[in-house]
Design a protein around this motif. Structure first.
Motif, PDB file in Angstrom:
ATOM      1  N   VAL A 191       1.166  -1.357  -0.408  1.00  0.00           N
ATOM      2  CA  VAL A 191       0.155  -0.135  -0.129  1.00  0.00           C
ATOM      3  C   VAL A 191       0.480   1.284   0.291  1.00  0.00           C
ATOM      4  CG1 VAL A 191      -1.872   1.641   1.045  1.00  0.00           C
ATOM      5  CG2 VAL A 191      -1.944  -1.537   1.186  1.00  0.00           C
ATOM      6  N   ALA A 192       1.321   1.055   1.012  1.00  0.00           N
ATOM      7  CA  ALA A 192       2.497   2.555   0.819  1.00  0.00           C
ATOM      8  C   ALA A 192       3.110   2.679  -0.730  1.00  0.00           C
ATOM      9  CB  ALA A 192       4.079   1.957   1.609  1.00  0.00           C
ATOM     10  N   ASP A 193       4.435   1.458  -1.044  1.00  0.00           N
ATOM     11  CA  ASP A 193       4.324   1.631  -2.154  1.00  0.00           C
ATOM     12  C   ASP A 193       3.171   2.095  -3.464  1.00  0.00           C
ATOM     13  OD1 ASP A 193       7.338  -0.129  -1.878  1.00  0.00           O
ATOM     14  OD2 ASP A 193       5.984  -1.482  -2.384  1.00  0.00           O
ATOM     15  N   PHE A 194       2.442   1.531  -3.366  1.00  0.00           N
ATOM     16  CA  PHE A 194       1.479   2.708  -4.330  1.00  0.00           C
ATOM     17  C   PHE A 194       1.344   4.009  -3.884  1.00  0.00           C
ATOM     18  CE2 PHE A 194      -3.252   4.399  -4.906  1.00  0.00           C
ATOM     19  CZ  PHE A 194      -3.480   3.454  -6.620  1.00  0.00           C
ATOM     20  N   VAL A 195       1.265   3.482  -2.898  1.00  0.00           N
ATOM     21  CA  VAL A 195       0.980   5.738  -2.194  1.00  0.00           C
ATOM     22  C   VAL A 195       1.613   6.522  -2.940  1.00  0.00           C
ATOM     23  CG1 VAL A 195       1.253   7.648  -0.315  1.00  0.00           C
ATOM     24  CG2 VAL A 195      -0.441   5.076  -0.309  1.00  0.00           C
ATOM     25  N   VAL A 196       3.017   5.594  -2.612  1.00  0.00           N
ATOM     26  CA  VAL A 196       4.698   6.171  -3.091  1.00  0.00           C
ATOM     27  C   VAL A 196       4.470   6.362  -4.690  1.00  0.00           C
ATOM     28  CG1 VAL A 196       7.175   6.271  -3.534  1.00  0.00           C
ATOM     29  CG2 VAL A 196       6.235   5.616  -1.219  1.00  0.00           C
ATOM     30  N   GLY A 197       4.347   5.465  -5.544  1.00  0.00           N
ATOM     31  CA  GLY A 197       3.764   6.042  -7.178  1.00  0.00           C
ATOM     32  C   GLY A 197       3.627   6.779  -7.859  1.00  0.00           C
ATOM     33  N   TYR A 198       2.055   6.263  -7.141  1.00  0.00           N
ATOM     34  CA  TYR A 198       0.779   7.616  -7.210  1.00  0.00           C
ATOM     35  C   TYR A 198       1.012   8.622  -6.980  1.00  0.00           C
ATOM     36  CZ  TYR A 198      -3.588   8.843  -8.396  1.00  0.00           C
ATOM     37  OH  TYR A 198      -4.572   9.594  -8.652  1.00  0.00           O
ATOM     38  N   LEU A 199       1.441   9.124  -6.210  1.00  0.00           N
ATOM     39  CA  LEU A 199       1.589  10.815  -5.874  1.00  0.00           C
ATOM     40  C   LEU A 199       3.559  10.830  -6.459  1.00  0.00           C
ATOM     41  CD1 LEU A 199       0.607  10.911  -1.977  1.00  0.00           C
ATOM     42  CD2 LEU A 199      -0.897  11.535  -3.994  1.00  0.00           C
ATOM     43  N   ALA A 200       4.196  10.070  -6.844  1.00  0.00           N
ATOM     44  CA  ALA A 200       5.546  10.379  -7.340  1.00  0.00           C
ATOM     45  C   ALA A 200       6.733  11.149  -6.108  1.00  0.00           C
ATOM     46  CB  ALA A 200       5.167  11.279  -8.801  1.00  0.00           C
ATOM     47  N   LEU A 201       5.726  10.012  -5.341  1.00  0.00           N
ATOM     48  CA  LEU A 201       7.075  11.357  -3.655  1.00  0.00           C
ATOM     49  C   LEU A 201       8.571  10.437  -4.000  1.00  0.00           C
ATOM     50  CD1 LEU A 201       4.891   9.898  -0.091  1.00  0.00           C
ATOM     51  CD2 LEU A 201       4.770  12.315  -1.557  1.00  0.00           C
TER      52      LEU A 201
END
Length: 163
Positions: free
Chosen positions: A153-163
Protein backbone atom coordinates in the motif's frame (compact mmCIF):
# COMPACT_ATOMS: atom_id res chain seq x y z
CA UNK A 1 1.77 19.22 -0.40
CA UNK A 2 0.86 15.75 -1.63
CA UNK A 3 -2.29 14.20 -0.21
CA UNK A 4 -3.71 10.66 -0.24
CA UNK A 5 -6.97 9.76 1.39
CA UNK A 6 -8.13 6.50 2.94
CA UNK A 7 -11.89 6.08 2.85
CA UNK A 8 -14.21 3.29 3.88
CA UNK A 9 -17.01 2.36 6.20
CA UNK A 10 -16.62 1.99 9.96
CA UNK A 11 -14.98 -1.32 10.81
CA UNK A 12 -13.17 -1.60 7.47
CA UNK A 13 -9.72 -1.25 9.04
CA UNK A 14 -8.82 2.28 7.94
CA UNK A 15 -7.08 3.24 11.17
CA UNK A 16 -5.02 0.06 11.35
CA UNK A 17 -3.95 0.30 7.71
CA UNK A 18 -3.14 4.03 7.91
CA UNK A 19 -1.08 3.43 11.08
CA UNK A 20 0.90 0.70 9.31
CA UNK A 21 1.43 2.78 6.16
CA UNK A 22 2.65 5.71 8.29
CA UNK A 23 5.22 3.40 9.91
CA UNK A 24 6.41 2.16 6.51
CA UNK A 25 6.67 5.64 4.98
CA UNK A 26 8.45 7.17 7.97
CA UNK A 27 10.90 4.22 8.04
CA UNK A 28 11.68 5.10 4.42
CA UNK A 29 12.50 8.66 5.44
CA UNK A 30 9.31 10.48 4.43
CA UNK A 31 7.84 13.21 6.62
CA UNK A 32 4.20 12.18 7.06
CA UNK A 33 1.29 14.13 8.54
CA UNK A 34 -2.27 12.98 9.15
CA UNK A 35 -5.72 14.53 9.11
CA UNK A 36 -8.42 12.30 10.58
CA UNK A 37 -12.12 13.01 10.43
CA UNK A 38 -14.28 12.12 13.41
CA UNK A 39 -18.04 11.76 13.01
CA UNK A 40 -18.77 12.42 16.65
CA UNK A 41 -17.82 14.67 19.50
CA UNK A 42 -14.34 13.85 20.70
CA UNK A 43 -11.91 15.13 23.29
CA UNK A 44 -8.15 15.22 23.04
CA UNK A 45 -7.84 16.20 26.66
CA UNK A 46 -9.90 14.77 29.47
CA UNK A 47 -12.22 16.07 32.13
CA UNK A 48 -10.36 17.73 34.96
CA UNK A 49 -7.15 18.44 33.00
CA UNK A 50 -6.11 22.11 32.86
CA UNK A 51 -6.68 22.44 29.11
CA UNK A 52 -10.13 20.86 29.42
CA UNK A 53 -10.99 23.26 32.25
CA UNK A 54 -9.90 26.24 30.13
CA UNK A 55 -12.05 25.09 27.21
CA UNK A 56 -14.98 24.57 29.53
CA UNK A 57 -14.47 28.10 30.87
CA UNK A 58 -15.00 29.42 27.33
CA UNK A 59 -11.66 29.57 25.50
CA UNK A 60 -11.99 29.35 21.75
CA UNK A 61 -8.46 27.97 21.41
CA UNK A 62 -6.23 26.25 23.93
CA UNK A 63 -2.58 25.50 23.15
CA UNK A 64 -0.58 23.13 25.31
CA UNK A 65 3.18 23.00 24.88
CA UNK A 66 6.04 20.96 26.28
CA UNK A 67 9.58 20.10 25.33
CA UNK A 68 8.27 17.19 23.25
CA UNK A 69 5.15 18.50 21.48
CA UNK A 70 2.52 21.15 21.22
CA UNK A 71 -1.15 20.81 20.52
CA UNK A 72 -3.82 23.31 19.58
CA UNK A 73 -7.50 22.67 20.25
CA UNK A 74 -10.11 24.95 18.73
CA UNK A 75 -13.72 24.94 19.88
CA UNK A 76 -16.09 25.71 17.02
CA UNK A 77 -18.81 26.96 19.37
CA UNK A 78 -21.47 26.75 16.67
CA UNK A 79 -19.24 27.75 13.74
CA UNK A 80 -19.27 25.42 10.71
CA UNK A 81 -16.96 22.42 10.60
CA UNK A 82 -13.63 23.17 8.91
CA UNK A 83 -13.17 21.94 5.36
CA UNK A 84 -10.35 19.58 4.51
CA UNK A 85 -8.58 22.40 2.63
CA UNK A 86 -8.77 24.65 5.70
CA UNK A 87 -7.29 21.88 7.84
CA UNK A 88 -4.52 21.13 5.34
CA UNK A 89 -3.57 24.83 5.37
CA UNK A 90 -2.84 24.55 9.10
CA UNK A 91 -0.27 21.76 8.73
CA UNK A 92 3.46 22.31 8.68
CA UNK A 93 5.68 21.19 5.80
CA UNK A 94 5.83 17.46 5.06
CA UNK A 95 6.26 15.06 2.16
CA UNK A 96 2.78 13.58 2.30
CA UNK A 97 -0.46 14.04 4.21
CA UNK A 98 -2.57 10.95 4.74
CA UNK A 99 -6.25 11.70 5.24
CA UNK A 100 -8.43 9.21 7.08
CA UNK A 101 -12.13 9.62 6.52
CA UNK A 102 -13.45 12.60 4.54
CA UNK A 103 -15.15 10.10 2.20
CA UNK A 104 -16.48 12.82 -0.07
CA UNK A 105 -13.30 14.93 -0.29
CA UNK A 106 -12.01 15.85 -3.73
CA UNK A 107 -8.66 14.13 -3.23
CA UNK A 108 -7.27 10.84 -4.50
CA UNK A 109 -8.33 8.07 -2.13
CA UNK A 110 -7.66 4.43 -1.45
CA UNK A 111 -10.87 2.67 -0.49
CA UNK A 112 -10.41 0.32 2.46
CA UNK A 113 -12.81 -2.61 2.37
CA UNK A 114 -13.11 -5.83 4.35
CA UNK A 115 -15.42 -8.71 3.47
CA UNK A 116 -17.05 -8.51 6.92
CA UNK A 117 -18.31 -4.97 6.20
CA UNK A 118 -21.68 -5.23 4.49
CA UNK A 119 -21.94 -1.60 3.32
CA UNK A 120 -21.66 -1.04 -0.44
CA UNK A 121 -18.31 -0.26 -2.00
CA UNK A 122 -17.65 3.45 -2.51
CA UNK A 123 -15.62 3.38 -5.73
CA UNK A 124 -18.47 2.83 -8.18
CA UNK A 125 -19.88 6.24 -7.15
CA UNK A 126 -16.62 8.07 -6.36
CA UNK A 127 -14.29 8.82 -9.26
CA UNK A 128 -11.60 10.04 -6.84
CA UNK A 129 -10.95 6.51 -5.56
CA UNK A 130 -7.74 5.36 -7.24
CA UNK A 131 -7.30 1.91 -5.65
CA UNK A 132 -9.01 -0.55 -3.31
CA UNK A 133 -7.22 -2.11 -0.33
CA UNK A 134 -9.15 -5.24 0.55
CA UNK A 135 -9.09 -8.75 1.96
CA UNK A 136 -11.51 -10.13 -0.62
CA UNK A 137 -12.12 -10.26 -4.37
CA UNK A 138 -13.49 -7.00 -5.76
CA UNK A 139 -14.71 -6.63 -9.32
CA UNK A 140 -13.00 -3.48 -10.55
CA UNK A 141 -10.48 -2.17 -13.04
CA UNK A 142 -8.86 -0.14 -10.24
CA UNK A 143 -5.65 -1.46 -8.71
CA UNK A 144 -6.46 -3.79 -5.82
CA UNK A 145 -4.08 -3.91 -2.88
CA UNK A 146 -3.80 -6.45 -0.09
CA UNK A 147 -5.12 -4.73 3.04
CA UNK A 148 -2.72 -6.90 5.06
CA UNK A 149 0.37 -5.73 3.12
CA UNK A 150 1.14 -2.17 4.24
CA UNK A 151 4.44 -2.21 2.30
CA UNK A 152 2.50 -2.70 -0.95
CA UNK A 153 0.00 0.00 0.00
CA UNK A 154 2.88 2.37 0.82
CA UNK A 155 4.51 1.48 -2.53
CA UNK A 156 1.25 2.44 -4.26
CA UNK A 157 1.09 5.77 -2.40
CA UNK A 158 4.71 6.57 -3.25
CA UNK A 159 4.21 5.68 -6.91
CA UNK A 160 0.84 7.36 -7.34
CA UNK A 161 1.97 10.61 -5.73
CA UNK A 162 5.46 10.44 -7.27
CA UNK A 163 7.11 10.97 -3.88
Amino acid sequence: MKVMGFAGWSGSGKTTLVEQVISVLTARGYAVSLVKHAHHSFDIDHAGKDSWRHRQAGCREVMVSSGQRWSLTRELRGAPEATLDELLDKLGPCDVVLVEGFKRAEIPKIEVHRAVVTEPLLFPEDGRIVAVATDTEVSTTLPTLDINDPEAVADFVVGYLAL
